[in-house]
Design a protein around this motif. Structure first.
Motif, PDB file in Angstrom:
ATOM      1  N   LYS A  10     -79.028   8.844 -33.842  1.00  0.00           N
ATOM      2  CA  LYS A  10     -78.726   8.104 -32.691  1.00  0.00           C
ATOM      3  C   LYS A  10     -79.324   6.791 -32.571  1.00  0.00           C
ATOM      4  O   LYS A  10     -80.546   6.901 -32.725  1.00  0.00           O
ATOM      5  CB  LYS A  10     -79.312   9.141 -31.612  1.00  0.00           C
ATOM      6  N   ILE A  11     -78.605   5.805 -32.319  1.00  0.00           N
ATOM      7  CA  ILE A  11     -79.430   4.526 -32.083  1.00  0.00           C
ATOM      8  C   ILE A  11     -79.165   4.235 -30.809  1.00  0.00           C
ATOM      9  O   ILE A  11     -78.324   3.841 -30.181  1.00  0.00           O
ATOM     10  CB  ILE A  11     -78.415   3.374 -33.071  1.00  0.00           C
ATOM     11  N   GLN A  12     -80.493   3.894 -30.149  1.00  0.00           N
ATOM     12  CA  GLN A  12     -80.622   3.692 -28.617  1.00  0.00           C
ATOM     13  C   GLN A  12     -80.726   2.251 -28.573  1.00  0.00           C
ATOM     14  O   GLN A  12     -81.247   1.420 -29.259  1.00  0.00           O
ATOM     15  CB  GLN A  12     -81.929   4.301 -28.157  1.00  0.00           C
ATOM     16  N   ASP A  13     -79.946   1.812 -27.491  1.00  0.00           N
ATOM     17  CA  ASP A  13     -80.067   0.335 -27.242  1.00  0.00           C
ATOM     18  C   ASP A  13     -79.969   0.398 -25.545  1.00  0.00           C
ATOM     19  O   ASP A  13     -79.343   1.495 -24.766  1.00  0.00           O
ATOM     20  CB  ASP A  13     -78.678   0.040 -27.870  1.00  0.00           C
ATOM     21  N   GLN A  14     -80.507  -0.602 -24.823  1.00  0.00           N
ATOM     22  CA  GLN A  14     -80.388  -0.601 -23.252  1.00  0.00           C
ATOM     23  C   GLN A  14     -78.984  -0.582 -23.049  1.00  0.00           C
ATOM     24  O   GLN A  14     -78.775  -0.465 -21.861  1.00  0.00           O
ATOM     25  CB  GLN A  14     -81.238  -1.701 -22.844  1.00  0.00           C
ATOM     26  N   ARG A  15     -78.085  -1.025 -23.761  1.00  0.00           N
ATOM     27  CA  ARG A  15     -76.566  -1.082 -23.362  1.00  0.00           C
ATOM     28  C   ARG A  15     -75.897   0.304 -23.664  1.00  0.00           C
ATOM     29  O   ARG A  15     -74.671   0.228 -23.257  1.00  0.00           O
ATOM     30  CB  ARG A  15     -75.823  -2.155 -24.303  1.00  0.00           C
ATOM     31  N   ASN A  17     -76.177   4.249 -26.111  1.00  0.00           N
ATOM     32  CA  ASN A  17     -76.188   4.782 -27.469  1.00  0.00           C
ATOM     33  C   ASN A  17     -75.139   4.913 -28.281  1.00  0.00           C
ATOM     34  O   ASN A  17     -74.005   4.889 -27.763  1.00  0.00           O
ATOM     35  CB  ASN A  17     -76.983   6.303 -27.258  1.00  0.00           C
ATOM     36  N   LEU A  18     -75.506   5.004 -29.645  1.00  0.00           N
ATOM     37  CA  LEU A  18     -74.531   5.005 -30.670  1.00  0.00           C
ATOM     38  C   LEU A  18     -75.007   5.879 -31.613  1.00  0.00           C
ATOM     39  O   LEU A  18     -75.891   6.007 -32.153  1.00  0.00           O
ATOM     40  CB  LEU A  18     -74.386   3.524 -31.325  1.00  0.00           C
ATOM     41  N   SER A  19     -73.961   6.736 -31.993  1.00  0.00           N
ATOM     42  CA  SER A  19     -74.102   7.819 -33.121  1.00  0.00           C
ATOM     43  C   SER A  19     -73.048   7.636 -34.067  1.00  0.00           C
ATOM     44  O   SER A  19     -71.914   7.228 -33.822  1.00  0.00           O
ATOM     45  CB  SER A  19     -74.251   9.111 -32.570  1.00  0.00           C
TER      46      SER A  19
END
Length: 130
Positions: A10-15, A17-19
């Protein structure tokens, strides 16, 4: 039981998340992807086993239970995280139930649809496992 819960990076970002699913996560090259959605309250899906096919299930949205049986033991797994998937190897009976409102179940399969690979009767499944 030949199942595995696998955490998807899981790539967390304030915009948001992306997996990402890449070939290194699954032990097979996928041949088919499908998804279940708008499952009515109280309805069940699955109710079969595969002779050779493997599947990877992800709750993209909401939650649902996966009831698994290998002919000797039964286990229930609740899928409710879009960054976690359930790898179901061949020869495992599966039933999906308890779908929450708005749930989406993504299925990544190791083979294209082949009716000959399905066991759709539980008693026949038990005979197959012996």
């Amino acid at each position: 039981m030949k199942i595995e819960l696998i955490t998807i990076r899981k790539i967390q970002d304030q915009r948001g998340n992306l997996s990402v699913l890449e070939n290194d996560i699954l032990p097979f090259d996928f041949k088919r992807i499908y998804y279940l959605y708008d499952v009515p309250a109280g309805a069940e899906r699955g109710g079969h086993a595969h002779i050779a096919q493997q599947e990877f299930l992800i709750a993209l949205s909401g939650s649902f239970d996966v009831v698994l049986n290998n002919g000797e033991e039964q286990k229930t797994i609740c899928l409710n995280k879009p960054y976690e998937g359930l790898l179901i190897h061949e020869g495992i009976w599966r039933e999906l139930n308890n779908f929450s409102s708005g749930s989406v179940c993504l299925v990544i399969a190791s083979a294209v649809f082949d009716e000959e690979d399905y066991i759709r009767d539980f008693n026949e499944f038990l005979r197959f496992k012996k």
